[in-house]
Design a protein around this motif. Structure first.
Motif: not given
Length: 388
Positions: A30-33, A313-316
């Protein structure tokens, strides 16, 4: 849950040298984005469970763990705790590793594994008691599969290795029974990797093929010493010199940390020996509440890592994918507020220990010397009215 990778005879192909901003070989899912990416050797595998529900659970764990950290820091600033070891920025490393465990596994923590303690069902109020100085850790390690916090830097690595060797001798490794086979995790930081105890543990674990996962949270600062002053190679590559595999994972990626730890634990349970997992992360807070990190690191570095916040990042990801709505996030926030209230009210209500209790649990059988000291101290206390 099934494990994330199958291991053939050449384990170094999966757990081995290849990996530095963590490097192109950093395991990331999972990327920072907030975008999901694939990795050839690891995947986020939750078996028959609903994946989105599991990820929502990981998000909740990280938010609540950060609230524990925030409340404890505030309590220390108000004089309710003597000290607090902050974990700001390391939530994904701890929650990913903690949720990869099975009930029969056992954890040997440092003094910063608040997220792992949460995963193992330890009441965070029990953590506060230790830092308030009213007990030495009020939870029962046997009930939680989670040892007492270790203040001596690196000592727990040897404890974990010895415990893992005991599992071997009890026949709890490599039987193929998922309800019986067990593994051990030793948590430590990049600073502790320079300690003799950790390196001695590596030697014993490799020599006896012990079922232990050495989980290093490389937050890049050993108090005020940067990682480049401690090692000339990435930490995970040190494992090969001891004869077992190592791997570097994005420690701000809870999915990748979960997958890598899950695979390393299964490898240990199967009787394939130790693994070193280096969770490449960053301590966005202070080493402890007595530390001033502005004296030794640049604010630009902190701002850079804030863009890699493990919770955001998980929220996004959940939001973009339609896996969670505002009602879910509001509910998690409300739960965090209740947890904060529990800690604030409970901390002040923690009872002070009886003075003579310091003599309890020192030895299984009390020696004459200790008995004499207890009696002498008791006589001294009798000189103070209402002291007992």
């Amino acid at each position: 849950m099934t494990h994330a990778a199958e291991f053939g005879p050449d384990l170094v192909e999966v757990f081995g040298p290849s990996q530095a901003d963590g490097g192109p070989e950093l395991v990331q899912l999972l990327t920072p984005e907030g975008e999901r990416v694939e990795h050839p050797d690891f995947r986020f595998d939750v078996g028959d469970a609903d994946e989105a529900e599991v990820i929502r659970g990981l998000y909740r764990d990280m938010v609540l763990t950060r609230r524990i950290d925030t409340e404890a820091t505030a309590l220390q600033r108000h004089g309710e705790l003597g000290i607090w070891a902050q974990l700001l920025g390391q939530e994904a490393a701890q929650i990913g590793a903690g949720r990869a465990l099975r009930p029969q596994d056992f954890v040997f923590p440092t003094y910063r594994e608040h997220g792992v303690a949460w995963c193992r069902g330890v009441d965070p109020l029990d953590l506060l008691g230790l830092f308030r100085g009213v007990d030495h850790g009020a939870w029962d390690p046997a009930d939680h599969g989670f040892g007492l916090y270790t203040i001596v830097i690196g000592a727990q690595a040897l404890h974990a290795t010895g415990y893992a060797m005991g599992l071997q001798r009890e026949g709890a490794v490599g039987t193929g029974d998922p309800e019986r086979d067990a593994a051990v995790v030793a948590h430590f930081g990049d600073g502790a990797s320079s300690q003799g105890d950790v390196n001695e543990a590596f030697i014993f674990a490799a020599s006896y093929n012990a079922p232990v996962v050495f989980f290093c949270q490389n937050n890049q600062w050993a108090i005020s010493e940067p990682i480049e002053r401690q090692t000339r190679i990435p930490l995970y590559q040190r494992a090969l010199g001891f004869g077992f595999p190592g791997i570097r994972v994005d420690g701000n990626d809870v999915l990748a940390t979960y997958a890598v730890t899950q695979a390393a634990l299964q490898r240990a349970r199967d009787g394939q020996g130790p693994t070193l997992v280096e969770a490449y992360t960053y301590r966005m807070g202070a080493h402890t509440t007595t530390d001033d990190p502005t004296r030794y690191r640049l604010s630009d570095d902190v701002e850079h890592w804030k863009l890699k916040d493990p919770i955001e990042r998980v929220r996004v990801y959940l939001t973009r994918g339609g896996h969670a709505d505002e009602a879910f996030f509001d509910a998690v926030k409300a739960e965090a507020d209740e947890l904060g209230k529990h800690l604030r009210e409970g901390c002040g209500a923690l009872p002070d220990p009886a003075p003579l209790s310091m003599f309890d649990h020192v030895y299984a059988e009390e020696p004459e010397e200790l008995r004499a000291q207890r009696e002498g101290f008791a006589a001294y206390l009798e000189t103070f009215e209402g002291s007992r």
